[in-house]
Design a protein around this motif. Structure first.
Motif, PDB file in Angstrom:
ATOM      1  N   LYS A  76       0.827  -1.205   0.000  1.00 46.34           N
ATOM      2  CA  LYS A  76       0.000   0.000   0.000  1.00 46.34           C
ATOM      3  C   LYS A  76       0.865   1.260   0.000  1.00 46.34           C
ATOM      4  O   LYS A  76       0.783   2.089   0.907  1.00 46.34           O
ATOM      5  CB  LYS A  76      -0.968  -0.011   1.158  1.00 46.34           C
ATOM      6  N   PRO A  77       1.727   1.409  -1.044  1.00 47.55           N
ATOM      7  CA  PRO A  77       2.610   2.574  -1.109  1.00 47.55           C
ATOM      8  C   PRO A  77       1.826   3.816  -1.530  1.00 47.55           C
ATOM      9  O   PRO A  77       0.598   3.797  -1.582  1.00 47.55           O
ATOM     10  CB  PRO A  77       3.627   2.171  -2.168  1.00 47.55           C
ATOM     11  N   SER A  78       2.533   4.847  -1.912  1.00 48.09           N
ATOM     12  CA  SER A  78       1.889   6.095  -2.328  1.00 48.09           C
ATOM     13  C   SER A  78       0.980   5.854  -3.531  1.00 48.09           C
ATOM     14  O   SER A  78       1.134   4.885  -4.273  1.00 48.09           O
ATOM     15  CB  SER A  78       2.950   7.131  -2.700  1.00 48.09           C
ATOM     16  N   LYS A  79       0.044   6.774  -3.707  1.00 44.57           N
ATOM     17  CA  LYS A  79      -0.865   6.684  -4.850  1.00 44.57           C
ATOM     18  C   LYS A  79      -0.107   6.804  -6.164  1.00 44.57           C
ATOM     19  O   LYS A  79      -0.516   6.228  -7.170  1.00 44.57           O
ATOM     20  CB  LYS A  79      -1.952   7.748  -4.746  1.00 44.57           C
ATOM     21  N   THR A  80       0.990   7.528  -6.154  1.00 41.92           N
ATOM     22  CA  THR A  80       1.798   7.667  -7.372  1.00 41.92           C
ATOM     23  C   THR A  80       2.380   6.323  -7.778  1.00 41.92           C
ATOM     24  O   THR A  80       2.317   5.946  -8.953  1.00 41.92           O
ATOM     25  CB  THR A  80       2.922   8.699  -7.158  1.00 41.92           C
ATOM     26  N   ILE A  81       2.945   5.596  -6.828  1.00 41.75           N
ATOM     27  CA  ILE A  81       3.507   4.272  -7.129  1.00 41.75           C
ATOM     28  C   ILE A  81       2.394   3.330  -7.578  1.00 41.75           C
ATOM     29  O   ILE A  81       2.535   2.607  -8.571  1.00 41.75           O
ATOM     30  CB  ILE A  81       4.258   3.686  -5.914  1.00 41.75           C
ATOM     31  N   ALA A  82       1.294   3.326  -6.858  1.00 44.00           N
ATOM     32  CA  ALA A  82       0.185   2.441  -7.210  1.00 44.00           C
ATOM     33  C   ALA A  82      -0.359   2.787  -8.598  1.00 44.00           C
ATOM     34  O   ALA A  82      -0.606   1.892  -9.413  1.00 44.00           O
ATOM     35  CB  ALA A  82      -0.919   2.544  -6.157  1.00 44.00           C
ATOM     36  N   GLY A  83      -0.529   4.058  -8.881  1.00 44.06           N
ATOM     37  CA  GLY A  83      -1.049   4.479 -10.187  1.00 44.06           C
ATOM     38  C   GLY A  83      -0.099   4.142 -11.314  1.00 44.06           C
ATOM     39  O   GLY A  83      -0.511   3.654 -12.374  1.00 44.06           O
ATOM     40  N   ALA A  84       1.196   4.396 -11.108  1.00 46.96           N
ATOM     41  CA  ALA A  84       2.192   4.081 -12.140  1.00 46.96           C
ATOM     42  C   ALA A  84       2.242   2.581 -12.399  1.00 46.96           C
ATOM     43  O   ALA A  84       2.377   2.140 -13.546  1.00 46.96           O
ATOM     44  CB  ALA A  84       3.565   4.609 -11.716  1.00 46.96           C
ATOM     45  N   THR A  85       2.104   1.790 -11.342  1.00 43.23           N
ATOM     46  CA  THR A  85       2.094   0.331 -11.491  1.00 43.23           C
ATOM     47  C   THR A  85       0.869  -0.122 -12.273  1.00 43.23           C
ATOM     48  O   THR A  85       0.971  -0.975 -13.163  1.00 43.23           O
ATOM     49  CB  THR A  85       2.128  -0.350 -10.109  1.00 43.23           C
ATOM     50  N   LEU A  86      -0.267   0.451 -11.963  1.00 49.85           N
ATOM     51  CA  LEU A  86      -1.491   0.111 -12.683  1.00 49.85           C
ATOM     52  C   LEU A  86      -1.370   0.473 -14.163  1.00 49.85           C
ATOM     53  O   LEU A  86      -1.730  -0.330 -15.039  1.00 49.85           O
ATOM     54  CB  LEU A  86      -2.689   0.823 -12.054  1.00 49.85           C
ATOM     55  N   ILE A  87      -0.831   1.640 -14.461  1.00 47.11           N
ATOM     56  CA  ILE A  87      -0.667   2.059 -15.858  1.00 47.11           C
ATOM     57  C   ILE A  87       0.300   1.125 -16.582  1.00 47.11           C
ATOM     58  O   ILE A  87       0.039   0.708 -17.715  1.00 47.11           O
ATOM     59  CB  ILE A  87      -0.212   3.526 -15.944  1.00 47.11           C
ATOM     60  N   ALA A  88       1.413   0.771 -15.937  1.00 55.17           N
ATOM     61  CA  ALA A  88       2.367  -0.163 -16.553  1.00 55.17           C
ATOM     62  C   ALA A  88       1.697  -1.507 -16.844  1.00 55.17           C
ATOM     63  O   ALA A  88       1.899  -2.098 -17.907  1.00 55.17           O
ATOM     64  CB  ALA A  88       3.587  -0.354 -15.661  1.00 55.17           C
TER      65      ALA A  88
END
Length: 164
Positions: A76-88
């Motif tokens: 459950k890291p930052s929303k930026t990490i989670a969002g970037a992972t989802l986009i990748a």
């Protein structure tokens, strides 16, 4: 003291992102262009090797995306990490289910001696690879920072020592 309870997950996120980034750079931006620069490698052979390479690499990317998503879900890291992972992950999905079959069809025709008219599919694939590389570098850097970040409230570490 910084909160280290999630440090192993942040380090795992960064490790997976760095490994995936290295594979991506090696396959898409080093080996593939080098293959087409080899003067003794015929175009049909280069295309066939590329088809096999990207088919295998797509499967590896599914595993890397799954590992990264799992670590992000747990940490459950930052929303930026989670969002970037989802986009990748969505890029991998789009490439595997739409672009690779389209490019594979074009390569099969070219190998058989019937090249098709040019299309934007290859350019889209290259741009998505570059985008994925930037996302993975961002994920890795932010996860490393998350692993070493000090608490936002400097008195938090003092209070924890006093109450311990």
């Amino acid at each position: 003291m910084p909160d280290t309870s999630r440090r192993p997950f942040h380090l795992s996120i960064s490790s997976v992102a760095i490994l995936w980034l290295g594979l991506l750079l090696g396959v898409s931006f080093i080996a593939t262009p080098a293959k087409f620069a080899a003067p003794t490698l015929t175009l049909p052979v280069a295309l066939d090797v590329g088809r096999v390479t990207f088919s295998l690499f797509s499967k590896i990317e599914w595993v890397m995306a799954a590992l990264l998503l799992l670590n992000v879900f747990i940490a459950k890291p930052s929303k930026t990490i989670a969002g970037a992972t989802l986009i990748a992950g969505l890029i991998v999905l789009f490439q595997a289910l739409y672009l690779l079959p389209m490019l594979d069809e074009r390569m099969t025709a070219a190998i058989a001696g019937s090249p098709q008219p040019s299309s934007v599919h290859h350019a889209i694939y290259v741009w998505l690879e570059a985008t994925k590389a930037l996302l993975l570098a961002t994920i890795a850097a932010m996860a490393i920072l998350g692993a070493i970040r000090q608490p936002a409230d400097p008195s938090a570490s003092y209070r924890s020592r006093v109450t311990a």
